[in-house]
Motif scaffolding. Structure first.
Motif, PDB file in Angstrom:
ATOM      1  N   ALA A   1       0.861  -1.185   0.000  1.00  0.00           N
ATOM      2  CA  ALA A   1       0.000   0.000   0.000  1.00  0.00           C
ATOM      3  C   ALA A   1       0.894   1.231   0.000  1.00  0.00           C
ATOM      4  O   ALA A   1       1.768   1.370   0.861  1.00  0.00           O
ATOM      5  CB  ALA A   1      -0.901  -0.005   1.224  1.00  0.00           C
ATOM      6  N   GLN A   2       0.680   2.099  -0.989  1.00  0.00           N
ATOM      7  CA  GLN A   2       1.469   3.331  -1.021  1.00  0.00           C
ATOM      8  C   GLN A   2       0.656   4.426  -0.368  1.00  0.00           C
ATOM      9  O   GLN A   2       0.322   4.308   0.788  1.00  0.00           O
ATOM     10  CB  GLN A   2       1.862   3.654  -2.471  1.00  0.00           C
ATOM     11  CG  GLN A   2       2.626   2.520  -3.144  1.00  0.00           C
ATOM     12  CD  GLN A   2       3.998   2.242  -2.500  1.00  0.00           C
ATOM     13  OE1 GLN A   2       4.500   3.020  -1.708  1.00  0.00           O
ATOM     14  NE2 GLN A   2       4.588   1.102  -2.849  1.00  0.00           N
ATOM     15  N   LYS A   3       0.284   5.423  -1.161  1.00  0.00           N
ATOM     16  CA  LYS A   3      -0.476   6.515  -0.562  1.00  0.00           C
ATOM     17  C   LYS A   3      -1.875   6.038  -0.140  1.00  0.00           C
ATOM     18  O   LYS A   3      -2.520   5.278  -0.855  1.00  0.00           O
ATOM     19  CB  LYS A   3      -0.605   7.641  -1.593  1.00  0.00           C
ATOM     20  CG  LYS A   3      -0.976   8.975  -0.993  1.00  0.00           C
ATOM     21  CD  LYS A   3      -0.878  10.070  -2.056  1.00  0.00           C
ATOM     22  CE  LYS A   3      -2.217  10.738  -2.240  1.00  0.00           C
ATOM     23  NZ  LYS A   3      -2.326  11.537  -3.455  1.00  0.00           N
TER      24      LYS A   3
ATOM     25  N   GLU B   1       0.457   3.428   5.141  1.00  0.00           N
ATOM     26  CA  GLU B   1       1.300   3.677   3.972  1.00  0.00           C
ATOM     27  C   GLU B   1       2.615   2.918   4.105  1.00  0.00           C
ATOM     28  O   GLU B   1       3.281   2.995   5.136  1.00  0.00           O
ATOM     29  CB  GLU B   1       1.531   5.185   3.807  1.00  0.00           C
ATOM     30  CG  GLU B   1       0.244   5.889   3.390  1.00  0.00           C
ATOM     31  CD  GLU B   1       0.398   7.382   3.123  1.00  0.00           C
ATOM     32  OE1 GLU B   1       1.512   7.916   3.321  1.00  0.00           O
ATOM     33  OE2 GLU B   1      -0.612   7.998   2.728  1.00  0.00           O
TER      34      GLU B   1
ATOM     35  N   GLU C   1      -8.586   6.815  -1.580  1.00  0.00           N
ATOM     36  CA  GLU C   1      -7.503   6.446  -2.493  1.00  0.00           C
ATOM     37  C   GLU C   1      -6.569   5.471  -1.810  1.00  0.00           C
ATOM     38  O   GLU C   1      -6.130   5.706  -0.685  1.00  0.00           O
ATOM     39  CB  GLU C   1      -6.670   7.685  -2.860  1.00  0.00           C
ATOM     40  CG  GLU C   1      -7.367   8.690  -3.748  1.00  0.00           C
ATOM     41  CD  GLU C   1      -6.475   9.914  -3.951  1.00  0.00           C
ATOM     42  OE1 GLU C   1      -5.293   9.752  -4.309  1.00  0.00           O
ATOM     43  OE2 GLU C   1      -6.981  11.031  -3.709  1.00  0.00           O
ATOM     44  N   ILE C   2      -6.305   4.366  -2.492  1.00  0.00           N
ATOM     45  CA  ILE C   2      -5.314   3.406  -2.003  1.00  0.00           C
ATOM     46  C   ILE C   2      -4.375   3.151  -3.171  1.00  0.00           C
ATOM     47  O   ILE C   2      -4.717   2.419  -4.101  1.00  0.00           O
ATOM     48  CB  ILE C   2      -5.966   2.086  -1.556  1.00  0.00           C
ATOM     49  CG1 ILE C   2      -7.069   2.343  -0.518  1.00  0.00           C
ATOM     50  CG2 ILE C   2      -4.917   1.134  -0.989  1.00  0.00           C
ATOM     51  CD1 ILE C   2      -7.896   1.108  -0.174  1.00  0.00           C
ATOM     52  N   GLU C   3      -3.213   3.779  -3.156  1.00  0.00           N
ATOM     53  CA  GLU C   3      -2.289   3.586  -4.271  1.00  0.00           C
ATOM     54  C   GLU C   3      -1.411   2.369  -4.041  1.00  0.00           C
ATOM     55  O   GLU C   3      -1.079   2.032  -2.907  1.00  0.00           O
ATOM     56  CB  GLU C   3      -1.416   4.838  -4.453  1.00  0.00           C
ATOM     57  CG  GLU C   3      -2.162   5.944  -5.170  1.00  0.00           C
ATOM     58  CD  GLU C   3      -1.318   7.200  -5.349  1.00  0.00           C
ATOM     59  OE1 GLU C   3      -0.078   7.123  -5.208  1.00  0.00           O
ATOM     60  OE2 GLU C   3      -1.920   8.258  -5.600  1.00  0.00           O
ATOM     61  N   GLY C   4      -1.036   1.727  -5.148  1.00  0.00           N
ATOM     62  CA  GLY C   4      -0.114   0.592  -5.058  1.00  0.00           C
ATOM     63  C   GLY C   4      -0.810  -0.756  -5.067  1.00  0.00           C
ATOM     64  O   GLY C   4      -0.162  -1.777  -5.255  1.00  0.00           O
TER      65      GLY C   4
ATOM     66  N   LYS D   1      -4.294  -3.232  -6.269  1.00  0.00           N
ATOM     67  CA  LYS D   1      -5.557  -3.405  -6.962  1.00  0.00           C
ATOM     68  C   LYS D   1      -6.558  -3.821  -5.894  1.00  0.00           C
ATOM     69  O   LYS D   1      -6.274  -4.688  -5.066  1.00  0.00           O
ATOM     70  CB  LYS D   1      -5.443  -4.486  -8.024  1.00  0.00           C
ATOM     71  CG  LYS D   1      -4.446  -4.125  -9.100  1.00  0.00           C
ATOM     72  CD  LYS D   1      -5.011  -4.464 -10.456  1.00  0.00           C
ATOM     73  CE  LYS D   1      -3.962  -4.342 -11.542  1.00  0.00           C
ATOM     74  NZ  LYS D   1      -3.886  -2.982 -12.092  1.00  0.00           N
TER      75      LYS D   1
END
Lengths: 78, 454
Positions: B358-360, B375, B412-415, B417
């Motif tokens: 998990a990024q941002k 994060e 938002e959950i970046e990184g 799917k």
């Protein structure tokens, strides 16, 4: 040079389709291209590990139920 | 009740371990978190006062190893053990082992867990308490004539099942009396060959039904309900979206369903939080008991949002011997709540698991997001894919859905799917908006709706 079978996914590696069944491939056995050589359990779903090429004298590097990461070598063969 | 100075061992992981931690802290307790080798950096470990490793990544060697979990809790000086959901939460042997080691099991007695975990016994117990079960034949059917008499009372379509069968084997569907006359002898012969027992029974097939479940709390003597949840949106028998209350019920049906649930809970002297699951047939305005879950459920937050009761804190208080703090009349509900399960799976690629990093992480203001994520957290591939639950509350179902759509566009959950694109599509779907779903809805919907990658 030895050929390698690598894991396509991270998870738990299984050599058998079910605990009470024989392994997909015995140690020292041979595989055809496209043969199932094991399963990887990732987040409770099971995915087949396929041999991309044919080989003989298959030697498993990963043990049954080993935790594995993506790309790790599961087996070598000639 | 002052629980400060008391120690709770959490025998679970992921978002529910975080949830239990918060409830325990709100009661002033010290928290010890059990974790596998693969979970040393999970959020619940970071939040705990102490943590103890309980074994290798494979759950059977850690979270499911009764001996190791009990030993770890005991050595950590725990007064009580909370099992969460899944893993050992409905294992009577675990509850027994925790108590035998001199600790409190946060849940019902081992005997209740065992009784409600056995499908046949649970059905018997429900019937004895006057809870409706799916209409079926009383006992075994031996002849086609007897089957016909029973079938006329039950109604078509119905399933012919082998008394000795199980796991879906030996089931035939009869649409009418002609089918029944033809299929009963076949089923009987097959059951004799397969199971050495030709006994059959009939059960009405319920095709168009909704999943409605009632939350209860009991202290071992009396029980109360906290109304119901609607959980029809399922894929492969896994719930993906839950609401409270079930808008499809009339007040009279809601009252009846909740009342029989309390009756069953009191009949088994239920202690802790539990859920009775029902199939509800809108066409007949009828409901049938399916099973009872003797633990906290994933979707408990929607009940908390409409009732204002902290279910996890209450189950801990009850486990420490405090009587129920509410009478039924003290519990009401207001508005409507919706929860969607955010799984690390790619809905654009047949829900392929996605154990990434998990990024941002951006969580919009004013919504509840029960999550295990932070994060930089790398999700281990060894456990289930639930990473969070997005929960909203509105004055009406329409307002809750509007808040859900806003929350889904802000989260938002970046990184990774995740199933967020699925929920965005569902939240705008006309049938979902119209509350026009059954347990069969989502799988059919998925066949005709492609989900674009996030």
């Amino acid at each position: 040079m030895a050929k390698q079978i690598r894991s396509p996914l991270p998870g738990i590696f299984y050599r058998r389709p079910a605990p009470d069944q024989p392994p997909f491939v015995e140690d020292g056995g041979s595989v055809e291209a496209g043969a199932v050589v094991g399963l990887v359990e990732v987040m409770k779903s099971f995915h087949e590990v396929i041999a991309e090429e044919a080989g003989t004298n298959v030697r498993f590097v990963a043990e049954n139920e080993d935790p594995i990461t993506v790309g790790v070598v599961l087996a070598e063969m000639d | 009740m002052d629980l400060s100075g008391r120690t709770l061992f959490i025998a679970n992981r992921g978002e529910i371990a975080v949830r239990i931690n918060r409830a325990a802290k709100s009661l002033g307790m010290t928290v010890v978190q059990g974790h596998s080798e693969a979970d040393a950096d999970m959020l619940a470990v970071r939040m705990a006062d102490r943590s103890v490793e309980i074994g290798p990544p494979h759950a059977t060697k850690s979270y499911l190893d009764i001996g190791r979990v009990v030993e770890a809790a005991k050595s950590a000086g725990a007064d009580a053990v909370h099992p969460g959901y899944g893993f050992l939460s409905e294992n009577a042997g675990f509850a027994e082992a925790v108590e035998a080691a001199g600790m409190i099991f946060v849940g019902p007695s081992a005997e209740t867990i065992a009784r409600m975990g056995d499908k046949a016994k649970a059905r018997e117990t429900a019937e004895a308490a006057g809870v409706p079960t799916a209409p079926g034949s009383d006992g075994r059917i031996e002849t086609a004539e007897a089957a016909l008499v029973a079938a006329r009372a039950i109604g078509f379509p119905l399933m012919i099942k082998a008394a000795a069968g199980g796991g879906g084997r030996g089931i035939r569907v009869a649409e009418n009396e002609d089918d029944l006359k033809r299929l009963v002898p076949q089923a009987k012969a097959e059951a004799e060959a397969a199971f050495g027992d030709g006994g059959l029974y009939l059960e009405r097939m319920i095709t168009q039904a909704r999943h409605v479940e009632v939350q209860i709390l009991g202290d071992g003597k009396s029980a109360v309900h906290l109304f119901e949840r609607e959980c029809s949106l399922q894929r492969r028998r896994q719930k993906v979206w839950e609401e409270a209350p079930a808008r499809c019920l009339t007040q009279a049906t809601r009252d009846r369903m909740c009342e029989v649930s309390v009756r069953l809970a009191e009949a088994v002297e239920y202690r802790g939080a539990g859920t009775l699951e029902f199939l509800y047939e809108p066409d007949r305005d009828a409901f049938y008991f399916m099973e009872m879950n003797t633990r906290i459920q994933v979707e408990h937050p929607v009940t908390e949002m409409i009732t204002g009761v902290d279910l996890v804190a209450e189950m801990i208080r009850i486990a420490f011997g405090q009587p129920l703090r509410f009478a039924q009349a003290d519990i009401g509900f207001s508005g409507h709540a919706v929860e969607v399960r955010v799984n690390a799976e790619d809905p654009a690629s047949n829900f392929m698991p996605f154990p990434g990093v998990a990024q941002k992480l951006v969580v919009p203001d004013g919504v509840r997001f029960d999550t295990m994520l932070y994060e930089g957290y790398a999700i281990p591939p060894f456990y289930d894919s639930l990473v969070g639950k997005l929960i909203v509350h509105g004055a009406s179902r329409e307002e809750a859905l509007q808040k859900l759509r806003e929350a889904l566009s802000g989260l938002e959950i970046e990184g990774l799917k995740t199933t967020l694109p699925l929920h965005r599509a569902l939240a705008g779907d006309p049938d979902v908006k119209a509350d026009n779903t059954t347990t069969k809805f989502l799988e059919a919907w998925l066949e005709t709706h492609a989900i674009k990658a996030a």
